[in-house]
Design a protein around this motif. Sequence first.
Motif, PDB file in Angstrom:
ATOM      1  N   UNK A  68       0.824  -1.087  -0.128  1.00 48.39           N
ATOM      2  CA  UNK A  68      -0.068   0.094   0.145  1.00 48.39           C
ATOM      3  C   UNK A  68       0.908   1.413  -0.132  1.00 48.39           C
ATOM      4  N   UNK A  69       1.914   1.250   0.705  1.00 48.97           N
ATOM      5  CA  UNK A  69       2.788   2.517   0.877  1.00 48.97           C
ATOM      6  C   UNK A  69       3.479   2.611  -0.595  1.00 48.97           C
ATOM      7  N   UNK A  70       3.880   1.443  -1.201  1.00 48.68           N
ATOM      8  CA  UNK A  70       4.591   1.520  -2.399  1.00 48.68           C
ATOM      9  C   UNK A  70       3.580   2.175  -3.571  1.00 48.68           C
ATOM     10  N   UNK A  71       2.480   1.504  -3.440  1.00 57.00           N
ATOM     11  CA  UNK A  71       1.408   2.050  -4.360  1.00 57.00           C
ATOM     12  C   UNK A  71       1.168   3.498  -4.355  1.00 57.00           C
ATOM     13  N   UNK A  72       0.959   3.981  -2.916  1.00 55.88           N
ATOM     14  CA  UNK A  72       0.812   5.515  -2.758  1.00 55.88           C
ATOM     15  C   UNK A  72       1.924   5.936  -3.078  1.00 55.88           C
ATOM     16  N   UNK A  73       3.230   5.831  -2.942  1.00 55.80           N
ATOM     17  CA  UNK A  73       4.429   6.686  -3.449  1.00 55.80           C
ATOM     18  C   UNK A  73       4.379   6.645  -5.043  1.00 55.80           C
ATOM     19  N   UNK A  74       4.038   5.452  -5.756  1.00 58.33           N
ATOM     20  CA  UNK A  74       3.931   5.286  -7.056  1.00 58.33           C
ATOM     21  C   UNK A  74       2.989   6.375  -7.756  1.00 58.33           C
ATOM     22  N   UNK A  75       1.831   6.357  -7.043  1.00 64.07           N
ATOM     23  CA  UNK A  75       0.707   7.277  -7.157  1.00 64.07           C
ATOM     24  C   UNK A  75       1.259   8.649  -7.390  1.00 64.07           C
ATOM     25  N   UNK A  76       2.030   9.154  -6.387  1.00 67.20           N
ATOM     26  CA  UNK A  76       2.492  10.576  -6.118  1.00 67.20           C
ATOM     27  C   UNK A  76       3.412  10.796  -7.302  1.00 67.20           C
ATOM     28  N   UNK A  77       4.451   9.727  -7.428  1.00 68.94           N
ATOM     29  CA  UNK A  77       5.298   9.962  -8.588  1.00 68.94           C
ATOM     30  C   UNK A  77       4.480  10.313  -9.957  1.00 68.94           C
ATOM     31  N   UNK A  78       3.719   9.483 -10.088  1.00 68.67           N
ATOM     32  CA  UNK A  78       2.903   9.498 -11.323  1.00 68.67           C
ATOM     33  C   UNK A  78       2.369  10.800 -11.539  1.00 68.67           C
ATOM     34  N   UNK A  79       1.624  11.291 -10.547  1.00 70.64           N
ATOM     35  CA  UNK A  79       0.934  12.854 -10.591  1.00 70.64           C
ATOM     36  C   UNK A  79       2.012  13.644 -10.463  1.00 70.64           C
ATOM     37  N   UNK A  80       3.305  13.551  -9.899  1.00 72.70           N
ATOM     38  CA  UNK A  80       4.093  14.610 -10.131  1.00 72.70           C
ATOM     39  C   UNK A  80       4.749  14.586 -11.699  1.00 72.70           C
ATOM     40  N   UNK A  81       5.019  13.553 -11.987  1.00 79.20           N
ATOM     41  CA  UNK A  81       5.560  13.601 -13.614  1.00 79.20           C
ATOM     42  C   UNK A  81       4.450  14.193 -14.502  1.00 79.20           C
ATOM     43  N   UNK A  82       3.168  13.943 -14.227  1.00 76.80           N
ATOM     44  CA  UNK A  82       2.138  14.407 -15.074  1.00 76.80           C
ATOM     45  C   UNK A  82       1.866  15.980 -14.785  1.00 76.80           C
ATOM     46  N   UNK A  83       2.236  16.270 -13.777  1.00 77.57           N
ATOM     47  CA  UNK A  83       2.130  17.831 -13.298  1.00 77.57           C
ATOM     48  C   UNK A  83       3.347  18.412 -13.986  1.00 77.57           C
ATOM     49  N   UNK A  84       4.582  17.991 -14.076  1.00 74.16           N
ATOM     50  CA  UNK A  84       5.678  18.448 -14.741  1.00 74.16           C
ATOM     51  C   UNK A  84       5.586  18.821 -16.135  1.00 74.16           C
ATOM     52  N   UNK A  85       5.139  17.481 -16.380  1.00 77.20           N
ATOM     53  CA  UNK A  85       5.026  17.372 -18.226  1.00 77.20           C
ATOM     54  C   UNK A  85       3.889  18.524 -18.484  1.00 77.20           C
ATOM     55  N   UNK A  86       2.972  18.512 -17.941  1.00 77.35           N
ATOM     56  CA  UNK A  86       1.923  19.380 -18.158  1.00 77.35           C
ATOM     57  C   UNK A  86       2.389  21.019 -17.981  1.00 77.35           C
ATOM     58  N   UNK A  87       3.182  21.090 -17.061  1.00 80.09           N
ATOM     59  CA  UNK A  87       3.583  22.523 -16.985  1.00 80.09           C
ATOM     60  C   UNK A  87       4.399  22.825 -17.933  1.00 80.09           C
ATOM     61  N   UNK A  88       5.335  21.947 -18.204  1.00 74.48           N
ATOM     62  CA  UNK A  88       6.329  22.172 -19.384  1.00 74.48           C
ATOM     63  C   UNK A  88       5.814  22.783 -20.624  1.00 74.48           C
ATOM     64  N   UNK A  89       4.708  21.754 -20.998  1.00 73.52           N
ATOM     65  CA  UNK A  89       4.072  21.880 -22.316  1.00 73.52           C
ATOM     66  C   UNK A  89       3.542  23.057 -22.421  1.00 73.52           C
ATOM     67  N   UNK A  90       2.652  23.432 -21.390  1.00 72.77           N
ATOM     68  CA  UNK A  90       1.804  24.698 -21.161  1.00 72.77           C
ATOM     69  C   UNK A  90       2.763  25.842 -21.350  1.00 72.77           C
ATOM     70  N   UNK A  91       3.780  25.819 -21.004  1.00 77.09           N
ATOM     71  CA  UNK A  91       4.991  26.828 -21.115  1.00 77.09           C
ATOM     72  C   UNK A  91       6.007  26.978 -21.877  1.00 77.09           C
TER      73      UNK A  91
END
Length: 168
Positions: A68-91
Amino acid sequence: MKLYELTRDIIEINDLVEAGAIEKSEAIDTLNSMKLAVKQKGLDITALVLNEEADISALKEAEARIAQRRRAKQSKIDWLKSYLLDGMEANGISKIECPDFVVSLAKCPPKVELIEDAEKLLLDKWGDRFVRIKTTVSIDKQELQQALKAGEEIAGARLTQSNRLKFS
């Protein structure tokens, strides 16, 4: 004395009794004491099994918590990567550099995206050109068991039954 040694000795004594080498009345006390020793070994082994099962249960609970801890960390990493990708593309930023790492946008391999009603459109125009048929064949053991229990004789199959330990 080990369980298998006790079992072997009991079998040997019973064989001697059957062969007439010793009288049953002479062997009965020895056999009874050996059977008591077998029962004690059984109690000892059962206690060990129950202890090991408790350990396994605790390990499974720990594995579930860690997963469960691993899944939570993986989910956070996936969100952070998506967040960064969206920010870089938008700018319009294609690369971010620092002494420790570089992150840049890269093209993904092309992938097929089906639009609504795509299956119907593809099948109407192209037939089965883009269709993959998967077939799996397996024996229905429950149906086979019912047939065998009902008395049917089926070549290549038979009912077997073995013993298992029941702890209560």
